[in-house]
Design a protein around this motif. Structure first.
Motif, PDB file in Angstrom:
ATOM      1  N   ALA A  28       0.806  -1.223   0.000  1.00 21.83           N
ATOM      2  CA  ALA A  28       0.000   0.000   0.000  1.00 21.83           C
ATOM      3  C   ALA A  28       0.833   1.264   0.000  1.00 21.83           C
ATOM      4  CB  ALA A  28      -0.938  -0.016   1.203  1.00 21.83           C
ATOM      5  N   ARG A  29       1.531   1.556  -1.080  1.00 20.95           N
ATOM      6  CA  ARG A  29       2.237   2.841  -1.196  1.00 20.95           C
ATOM      7  C   ARG A  29       1.238   3.906  -1.629  1.00 20.95           C
ATOM      8  NH1 ARG A  29       8.021   3.076  -1.559  1.00 20.95           N
ATOM      9  NH2 ARG A  29       8.936   1.008  -1.450  1.00 20.95           N
ATOM     10  N   TRP A  30       0.338   4.237  -0.727  1.00 18.09           N
ATOM     11  CA  TRP A  30      -0.713   5.199  -1.040  1.00 18.09           C
ATOM     12  C   TRP A  30      -1.140   5.871   0.242  1.00 18.09           C
ATOM     13  CZ3 TRP A  30      -5.857   5.896   0.394  1.00 18.09           C
ATOM     14  CH2 TRP A  30      -6.615   6.763  -0.404  1.00 18.09           C
ATOM     15  N   GLU A  31      -1.330   7.180   0.213  1.00 17.63           N
ATOM     16  CA  GLU A  31      -1.768   7.928   1.382  1.00 17.63           C
ATOM     17  C   GLU A  31      -3.097   8.609   1.070  1.00 17.63           C
ATOM     18  OE1 GLU A  31      -0.318   7.962   4.288  1.00 17.63           O
ATOM     19  OE2 GLU A  31       1.446   6.804   3.681  1.00 17.63           O
ATOM     20  N   PRO A  32      -4.021   8.648   2.040  1.00 16.92           N
ATOM     21  CA  PRO A  32      -5.291   9.355   1.798  1.00 16.92           C
ATOM     22  C   PRO A  32      -5.028  10.813   1.452  1.00 16.92           C
ATOM     23  CG  PRO A  32      -5.381   8.086   3.842  1.00 16.92           C
ATOM     24  CD  PRO A  32      -3.952   8.070   3.380  1.00 16.92           C
ATOM     25  N   PRO A  33      -5.782  11.378   0.522  1.00 18.18           N
ATOM     26  CA  PRO A  33      -5.567  12.778   0.126  1.00 18.18           C
ATOM     27  C   PRO A  33      -5.875  13.731   1.274  1.00 18.18           C
ATOM     28  CG  PRO A  33      -7.586  11.916  -0.848  1.00 18.18           C
ATOM     29  CD  PRO A  33      -6.883  10.749  -0.221  1.00 18.18           C
ATOM     30  N   GLU A  34      -5.051  14.760   1.416  1.00 20.68           N
ATOM     31  CA  GLU A  34      -5.254  15.751   2.474  1.00 20.68           C
ATOM     32  C   GLU A  34      -6.164  16.885   2.012  1.00 20.68           C
ATOM     33  OE1 GLU A  34      -1.468  17.128   3.673  1.00 20.68           O
ATOM     34  OE2 GLU A  34      -0.829  15.212   4.548  1.00 20.68           O
ATOM     35  N   SER A  35      -6.252  17.081   0.705  1.00 20.99           N
ATOM     36  CA  SER A  35      -6.957  18.253   0.181  1.00 20.99           C
ATOM     37  C   SER A  35      -8.471  18.096   0.187  1.00 20.99           C
ATOM     38  CB  SER A  35      -6.483  18.536  -1.245  1.00 20.99           C
ATOM     39  OG  SER A  35      -6.641  17.380  -2.050  1.00 20.99           O
ATOM     40  N   GLY A  36      -8.974  16.858   0.356  1.00 25.72           N
ATOM     41  CA  GLY A  36     -10.414  16.656   0.356  1.00 25.72           C
ATOM     42  C   GLY A  36     -10.980  16.581  -1.049  1.00 25.72           C
ATOM     43  N   GLY A  37     -12.297  16.378  -1.131  1.00 32.59           N
ATOM     44  CA  GLY A  37     -12.948  16.132  -2.411  1.00 32.59           C
ATOM     45  C   GLY A  37     -13.014  17.326  -3.336  1.00 32.59           C
ATOM     46  N   ALA A  38     -12.923  18.539  -2.797  1.00 36.90           N
ATOM     47  CA  ALA A  38     -13.056  19.728  -3.641  1.00 36.90           C
ATOM     48  C   ALA A  38     -12.008  19.762  -4.741  1.00 36.90           C
ATOM     49  CB  ALA A  38     -12.961  20.991  -2.782  1.00 36.90           C
ATOM     50  N   ALA A  39     -10.750  19.406  -4.407  1.00 36.14           N
ATOM     51  CA  ALA A  39      -9.671  19.435  -5.390  1.00 36.14           C
ATOM     52  C   ALA A  39      -9.934  18.456  -6.521  1.00 36.14           C
ATOM     53  CB  ALA A  39      -8.340  19.123  -4.713  1.00 36.14           C
ATOM     54  N   LEU A  40     -10.559  17.312  -6.215  1.00 34.30           N
ATOM     55  CA  LEU A  40     -10.866  16.320  -7.238  1.00 34.30           C
ATOM     56  C   LEU A  40     -11.813  16.891  -8.282  1.00 34.30           C
ATOM     57  CD1 LEU A  40     -10.839  13.445  -8.396  1.00 34.30           C
ATOM     58  CD2 LEU A  40     -12.577  12.827  -6.714  1.00 34.30           C
ATOM     59  N   TYR A  41     -12.780  17.691  -7.859  1.00 32.98           N
ATOM     60  CA  TYR A  41     -13.746  18.253  -8.794  1.00 32.98           C
ATOM     61  C   TYR A  41     -13.187  19.452  -9.545  1.00 32.98           C
ATOM     62  CZ  TYR A  41     -17.327  15.134  -7.087  1.00 32.98           C
ATOM     63  OH  TYR A  41     -18.044  14.005  -6.804  1.00 32.98           O
ATOM     64  N   GLU A  42     -12.294  20.195  -8.923  1.00 29.20           N
ATOM     65  CA  GLU A  42     -11.718  21.375  -9.576  1.00 29.20           C
ATOM     66  C   GLU A  42     -10.677  20.987 -10.628  1.00 29.20           C
ATOM     67  OE1 GLU A  42     -10.147  23.611  -6.362  1.00 29.20           O
ATOM     68  OE2 GLU A  42     -12.106  24.077  -5.502  1.00 29.20           O
ATOM     69  N   ASP A  43      -9.832  20.003 -10.302  1.00 30.89           N
ATOM     70  CA  ASP A  43      -8.728  19.614 -11.191  1.00 30.89           C
ATOM     71  C   ASP A  43      -8.399  18.139 -10.957  1.00 30.89           C
ATOM     72  OD1 ASP A  43      -6.499  19.353 -12.757  1.00 30.89           O
ATOM     73  OD2 ASP A  43      -5.202  20.629 -11.532  1.00 30.89           O
ATOM     74  N   PRO A  44      -9.131  17.219 -11.587  1.00 27.41           N
ATOM     75  CA  PRO A  44      -8.934  15.787 -11.300  1.00 27.41           C
ATOM     76  C   PRO A  44      -7.529  15.283 -11.602  1.00 27.41           C
ATOM     77  CG  PRO A  44     -10.365  16.086 -13.218  1.00 27.41           C
ATOM     78  CD  PRO A  44     -10.192  17.422 -12.576  1.00 27.41           C
ATOM     79  N   PHE A  45      -6.881  15.814 -12.634  1.00 28.82           N
ATOM     80  CA  PHE A  45      -5.534  15.342 -12.970  1.00 28.82           C
ATOM     81  C   PHE A  45      -4.514  15.880 -11.975  1.00 28.82           C
ATOM     82  CE2 PHE A  45      -7.922  15.371 -16.989  1.00 28.82           C
ATOM     83  CZ  PHE A  45      -7.818  14.036 -17.313  1.00 28.82           C
ATOM     84  N   GLY A  46      -4.672  17.137 -11.565  1.00 27.29           N
ATOM     85  CA  GLY A  46      -3.799  17.683 -10.544  1.00 27.29           C
ATOM     86  C   GLY A  46      -3.985  16.970  -9.212  1.00 27.29           C
ATOM     87  N   TYR A  47      -5.219  16.607  -8.924  1.00 26.38           N
ATOM     88  CA  TYR A  47      -5.532  15.871  -7.690  1.00 26.38           C
ATOM     89  C   TYR A  47      -4.797  14.529  -7.670  1.00 26.38           C
ATOM     90  CZ  TYR A  47      -8.450  13.046  -4.524  1.00 26.38           C
ATOM     91  OH  TYR A  47      -8.907  12.204  -3.535  1.00 26.38           O
ATOM     92  N   LEU A  48      -4.886  13.783  -8.769  1.00 28.97           N
ATOM     93  CA  LEU A  48      -4.231  12.472  -8.834  1.00 28.97           C
ATOM     94  C   LEU A  48      -2.709  12.613  -8.818  1.00 28.97           C
ATOM     95  CD1 LEU A  48      -6.476  10.593 -11.428  1.00 28.97           C
ATOM     96  CD2 LEU A  48      -6.309  10.164  -8.972  1.00 28.97           C
ATOM     97  N   ALA A  49      -2.194  13.613  -9.531  1.00 24.33           N
ATOM     98  CA  ALA A  49      -0.740  13.835  -9.515  1.00 24.33           C
ATOM     99  C   ALA A  49      -0.267  14.091  -8.092  1.00 24.33           C
ATOM    100  CB  ALA A  49      -0.366  15.003 -10.421  1.00 24.33           C
ATOM    101  N   GLY A  50      -1.033  14.868  -7.342  1.00 21.81           N
ATOM    102  CA  GLY A  50      -0.652  15.195  -5.976  1.00 21.81           C
ATOM    103  C   GLY A  50      -0.642  13.993  -5.052  1.00 21.81           C
TER     104      GLY A  50
END
Length: 348
Positions: free
Chosen positions: A230-252
């Motif tokens: 599991a080299r994965w951490e829960p996102p800190e930015s919350g769901g808003a970033a996913l809707y604003e910029d999904p590719f930036g969200y995933l890159a982050g």
């Protein structure tokens, strides 16, 4: 028919592949797939690269293409071989430094990858599918972690095998299986065997057999610091970033997960693991594929900080034929640590 799409690295977002209409499939091979035969690569190239090519060739009728990263020279050679075979193959260049500029660069690459995969699948790119897939995988990872903490699995080896299968399947189906496992009265919580707590680290080991050997010889695997876990951490930015910029969200979230040996932040991760010694863990078992220089640097760091008495270095190609030798060395390490723990208790 739903095709799978192969990928070779934990920095490849599964969400991108799934949103394009494919099922992500981690190419890693089985233990005996690491045998270096007839892959068009030199024998002095990491066996894991051979395993990936063998894995692809054995399943290529069901795999629509492959996503590779420039994680190391061996993976670049895998990309070259696949291109020569005219496989639909994509290369992602992962920034070594996690910076705002690097995240923007990687975000652009992910958007290009998504467009290419959608074009291959014959569908129109739609950011809404990225968001849907992201939520689905986030729920799956969170529920899997909950099941692990609640002792649904009796051993790390059992968990590892289940996890490998879970992320090779349709995530909707996987999420349903996890929910059924957690809620079913026929699936009671299991008591994990106690043992000497250790961390397994180093090159990816594609089979659960290695971990079974470790646990059978008296160890309890607290953590597997490998890109196949599991080299994965829960996102800190919350769901808003996913809707604003999904590719930036995933890159982050992918760039900020647990770093592998080729990333600049790897030293901090090693120091975190070392901080658990000797109170929470009693040692480290370090795996390294032959010719893997990156994880060789990890080993030097661990030996220098924790000492030779705390680290068991194992160079192996992961094949079943090396299992006997590994068992002997792991057993000796277990006996040594057991003796040290017993001596410490007697002194105190």
């Amino acid at each position: 028919m739903t095709f799978t799409y192969g990928y070779t690295c934990s920095y490849v977002p599964l969400e991108i592949i799934h949103a394009a209409g494919y099922i992500p499939f981690r190419l890693s091979g089985s233990p005996d797939c690491c045998m270096q035969e007839e892959t068009d690569l030199s024998r002095n190239v990491c066996p894991y690269a051979h395993a990936i090519l063998n894995d692809y060739r054995s399943k290529k009728k069901d795999i629509a293409g492959v996503v590779v990263t420039d994680s190391c020279d061996a993976m670049k050679k895998v990309y070259d071989v696949l291109r020569l075979e005219e496989v639909p193959v994509h290369m992602l260049s992962v920034p070594r430094k996690v910076t705002e500029r690097g995240a923007r660069y990687y975000s652009g690459q992910l958007e290009e990858l998504y467009s290419s995969l959608c074009e291959q699948a014959g569908i129109k790119p739609d950011p809404a599918r990225i968001r849907e897939s992201s939520v689905l995988y986030e729920k799956t990872r969170e529920l899997l972690e909950t099941c692990k903490k609640e002792n649904i699995f009796s051993s790390y080896a059992e968990y590892f095998a289940f996890r490998q299968g879970l992320f090779q399947a349709d995530p909707r189906k996987g999420l349903g299986i996890l929910e059924e496992m957690r809620n079913s009265p026929q699936n009671p919580r299991k008591n994990r065997k106690e043992g000497i707590p250790i961390i397994a680290t180093g090159s990816p080991m594609p089979g659960e057999g290695i971990f079974s050997v470790i646990e059978e010889t008296g160890f309890k695997i607290i953590e597997n610091d490998s890109c196949l876990d599991a080299r994965w951490e829960p996102p800190e930015s919350g769901g808003a970033a996913l809707y604003e910029d999904p590719f930036g969200y995933l890159a982050g979230i992918y760039l900020n997960k647990t770093p592998c040996a080729r990333m600049e932040g790897r030293k901090r991760e090693l120091e975190r693991m070392e901080s658990l010694y000797p109170d929470k863990v009693k040692g480290f078992i370090h795996f390294r594929m032959p010719f893997c220089d990156l994880y060789g640097f990890d080993l030097v760091h661990l030996l220098g900080s924790s000492g030779k008495q705390a680290v068991l270095p194992l160079e192996t190609d992961g094949s079943a034929r090396s299992e006997g030798q590994i068992r002997t060395r792991v057993q000796a390490f277990s006996e040594m640590l057991s003796g040290e723990m017993l001596s410490g208790e007697m002194v105190s």
